[in-house]
Design a protein around this motif. Structure first.
Motif, short mmCIF file in Angstrom:
data_model
loop_
_atom_site.label_atom_id
_atom_site.label_comp_id
_atom_site.label_asym_id
_atom_site.label_seq_id
_atom_site.Cartn_x
_atom_site.Cartn_y
_atom_site.Cartn_z
N LEU A 30 71.48 42.31 33.16
CA LEU A 30 71.77 42.85 34.49
C LEU A 30 70.45 43.08 35.20
O LEU A 30 69.48 43.52 34.59
CB LEU A 30 72.48 44.20 34.40
CG LEU A 30 73.97 44.24 34.11
CD1 LEU A 30 74.43 45.68 33.90
CD2 LEU A 30 74.76 43.61 35.25
N ASP A 34 71.80 46.11 40.08
CA ASP A 34 73.19 45.97 39.64
C ASP A 34 73.53 47.02 38.58
O ASP A 34 74.61 47.60 38.60
CB ASP A 34 73.44 44.57 39.08
CG ASP A 34 73.26 43.49 40.14
OD1 ASP A 34 73.46 43.78 41.34
OD2 ASP A 34 72.90 42.35 39.77
N ALA A 35 72.60 47.26 37.67
CA ALA A 35 72.81 48.28 36.64
C ALA A 35 72.96 49.65 37.29
O ALA A 35 73.85 50.43 36.92
CB ALA A 35 71.66 48.27 35.65
N GLN A 38 76.39 49.92 39.03
CA GLN A 38 77.48 50.07 38.05
C GLN A 38 77.47 51.44 37.39
O GLN A 38 78.52 52.03 37.16
CB GLN A 38 77.41 48.96 37.01
CG GLN A 38 77.82 47.62 37.56
CD GLN A 38 77.97 46.56 36.49
OE1 GLN A 38 78.30 46.85 35.35
NE2 GLN A 38 77.71 45.32 36.86
N GLY A 95 74.20 49.66 29.37
CA GLY A 95 73.03 48.98 29.90
C GLY A 95 71.78 49.58 29.28
O GLY A 95 71.57 50.79 29.38
N TYR A 120 74.46 45.26 27.81
CA TYR A 120 73.69 44.53 28.81
C TYR A 120 72.22 44.90 28.73
O TYR A 120 71.88 46.06 28.52
CB TYR A 120 74.22 44.83 30.22
CG TYR A 120 75.64 44.38 30.40
CD1 TYR A 120 75.92 43.09 30.86
CD2 TYR A 120 76.70 45.22 30.10
CE1 TYR A 120 77.23 42.67 31.02
CE2 TYR A 120 78.01 44.80 30.25
CZ TYR A 120 78.26 43.53 30.70
OH TYR A 120 79.57 43.10 30.84
N ILE A 122 68.75 45.17 30.68
CA ILE A 122 68.12 45.24 31.99
C ILE A 122 66.70 44.74 31.77
O ILE A 122 65.76 45.50 31.56
CB ILE A 122 68.18 46.67 32.56
CG1 ILE A 122 69.64 47.13 32.58
CG2 ILE A 122 67.55 46.72 33.95
CD1 ILE A 122 69.82 48.61 32.70
#
Length: 148
Positions: A30, A34-35, A38, A95, A120, A122
């Motif tokens: 990500l 975006d992280a 979210q 994340g 995810y 980062i």
């Protein structure tokens, strides 16, 4: 002569494929914005895996859990702490962020091997990397480390 060239071409192709396979990411990534979006929407548990001295230096990504990957009980201790923080739900989206995305790649693999299904990376991290300018340079919010 033709056979030697064919053998050489085949060997070269195999080496290139092997190098590419070794460099593959361990899972999904990500971008920092975006992280953040979210995490703010409640769709991602953000975990900063750096050391306390690093948290103190740059601050911590807003609302991120601080779980040092260098856990006193090793990878098993790290996994246990993440499991506790997620209420035992190994399907919760997580994340991971570190300084430049290298350590998150390693810990993404550790969590995936432990049964977590949505981890995810980062990859640009807090300080930036080839994947992007980083959380801090993007002007995303940080909080002072209270436990450092």
């Amino acid at each position: 002569m033709l056979m030697q060239r064919l053998t050489l071409v085949t060997a070269a192709a195999f080496m290139l494929l092997s190098i590419n396979a070794c460099s593959q990411d361990s899972g999904p990534t990500l971008a920092a914005p975006d992280a953040y979006a979210q995490a703010q929407a409640g769709k991602l548990t953000l975990i900063d895996i750096r050391r306390p001295d690093e948290w103190k230096q740059t601050g911590v990504a807003k609302d991120a859990l601080q779980i040092n990957m260098a856990h006193p009980q090793g990878d098993a201790g790290f996994v246990a702490q993440v499991t506790a923080e997620t209420g035992g739900d190994k399907n919760v989206p997580i994340g991971l962020i570190c300084r430049t995305g290298n350590r998150t790649t390693q810990m993404q693999r550790v969590l995936t091997e432990a049964g977590f299904t949505q981890v995810y990376n980062i990859k640009e991290g807090m300080a930036g990397s080839g994947a992007g300018p980083g959380w801090v340079a993007r002007g995303l919010p940080v909080e002072a480390c209270e436990r450092c």
